[in-house]
Write an enzyme that holds these catalytic residues in place. Structure first.
Site, PDB file in Angstrom:
ATOM      1  N   ASP A 259       0.809  -1.222   0.000  1.00  0.00           N
ATOM      2  CA  ASP A 259       0.000   0.000   0.000  1.00  0.00           C
ATOM      3  C   ASP A 259       0.842   1.270   0.000  1.00  0.00           C
ATOM      4  OD1 ASP A 259      -2.565  -1.303   0.099  1.00  0.00           O
ATOM      5  OD2 ASP A 259      -2.136  -1.812   2.183  1.00  0.00           O
ATOM      6  N   ASP A 260       2.144   1.141  -0.159  1.00  0.00           N
ATOM      7  CA  ASP A 260       3.025   2.306  -0.094  1.00  0.00           C
ATOM      8  C   ASP A 260       2.741   3.280  -1.234  1.00  0.00           C
ATOM      9  OD1 ASP A 260       5.609   3.584   0.986  1.00  0.00           O
ATOM     10  OD2 ASP A 260       6.011   3.368  -1.161  1.00  0.00           O
ATOM     11  N   VAL A 261       2.595   4.559  -0.889  1.00  0.00           N
ATOM     12  CA  VAL A 261       2.296   5.591  -1.879  1.00  0.00           C
ATOM     13  C   VAL A 261       3.428   5.709  -2.896  1.00  0.00           C
ATOM     14  CG1 VAL A 261       1.908   8.065  -2.208  1.00  0.00           C
ATOM     15  CG2 VAL A 261       0.795   6.877  -0.318  1.00  0.00           C
TER      16      VAL A 261
END
Length: 305
Positions: A259-261
């Site tokens: 889920d890392d931007v």
């Protein structure tokens, strides 16, 4: 087996293949506000706190496929075990124990990874050896941009850390969990992080001071999911922070902050997408990275940061 030798006030560490010192140096210079080391004329100067000693070292590359580690300011250790500890620290920091060739072999067949591998060939996941530092950095970086995270880290380190002086500069040692465990959130009020993050960091420090949390214990957990669960039990540590620590400190090759931007933005950039990829699309793309998710993520991050 880590191969090293010494001469006068230097240690020489054999580097693995593939490894590119310049590529890793460029990564370490990605933000000028970094406070844990200095880059000067293609060398790294930093303090290493190991066991009972503090060594100020200047790390450079030699012509013989070695890193030269020069002890400065009279900090060379005398005991063999301490010299070996320095070698181990640097090998862990540069992730010398990982054989990257299988990652490159599979990654070159992946249209998403191939450009990053070609551009950053020889890049290693530069580690955060200290568990407390890794957790603090993960907590500090939650839901803010990288530049502001570096500012917060510098404020935190310069207020609560110690330093060695050399040639008119301060070389900082990350604050100890023992010291931070005795603070209150109000003691950290002039650092521009949220009160909740201050509480999280103090909470981590207390767990470590009490012996309820340690790198040694986590390293004895063989399963990624179990290690992730152990970290997520800590207040303030969610899946993103847990996987960041699993990547950078505990060295799980399959750690994956899906889920890392930054990962999402990097995939969008490399693929030239007009919209951000969905989680389902990222899962499909990452199926080919099995057992190498950490390195795939790190290389894609590097395309942007």
């Amino acid at each position: 087996m880590r191969t090293w030798s010494e001469s006068k006030n230097r240690i020489f560490i054999k580097t693995p293949e593939p490894f590119d010192f310049k590529v890793n140096l460029d990564y370490l210079q990605r933000d000028s506000n970094e406070c844990m080391y200095e880059i000067e004329e293609n060398t790294i100067i930093r303090v290493m706190e190991i066991n009972h000693l503090r060594a100020l070292v200047r790390i450079s590359e030699t012509d013989s496929e070695c890193l030269a580690v020069e002890f400065i300011a009279g900090t060379k250790p005398e005991l063999l075990e301490d010299k070996e500890a320095v070698v181990n620290y640097i090998c862990e920091w540069f992730d010398f124990d990982t054989d990257l060739l299988p990652f490159y072999e599979s990654g070159r067949q992946d249209l998403l990874l191939k450009p990053a591998i070609e551009r950053f060939y020889g890049l290693r996941i530069m580690g955060l050896n200290d568990l407390f530092e890794a957790l603090c950095w993960g907590i500090l970086g939650q839901q803010i941009n990288l530049k502001f995270a570096y500012t917060l880290k510098r404020q935190f380190v310069e207020k609560f850390g110690e330093h060695l002086d050399y040639n008119g500069k301060n070389y900082w040692i990350f604050p100890s969990y023992e010291k931070i465990s005795k603070l209150t959130a109000e003691d950290m009020a002039d650092i521009k992080m949220t009160k909740r993050k201050r509480e999280y960091i103090i909470g981590v420090a207390k767990l470590m001071a009490n012996g309820d949390l340690s790198k040694e214990n986590l390293l004895h957990v063989d399963d990624l999911k179990q290690a992730e669960k152990e970290l997520i039990r800590i207040r303030g540590v969610g899946p993103w922070t847990a996987n960041y620590v699993l990547m950078r400190c505990l060295r799980y090759p399959d750690a994956f902050p899906i889920d890392d931007v930054g990962l999402i933005n990097a995939i969008q950039f490399v693929k030239g997408m007009e919209r951000k990829p969905t989680k389902a699309e990222i899962r499909e793309l990452s199926a080919a990275w099995s057992t190498w998710e950490a390195y795939a993520t790190f290389y894609l991050w590097r395309m942007l940061y």
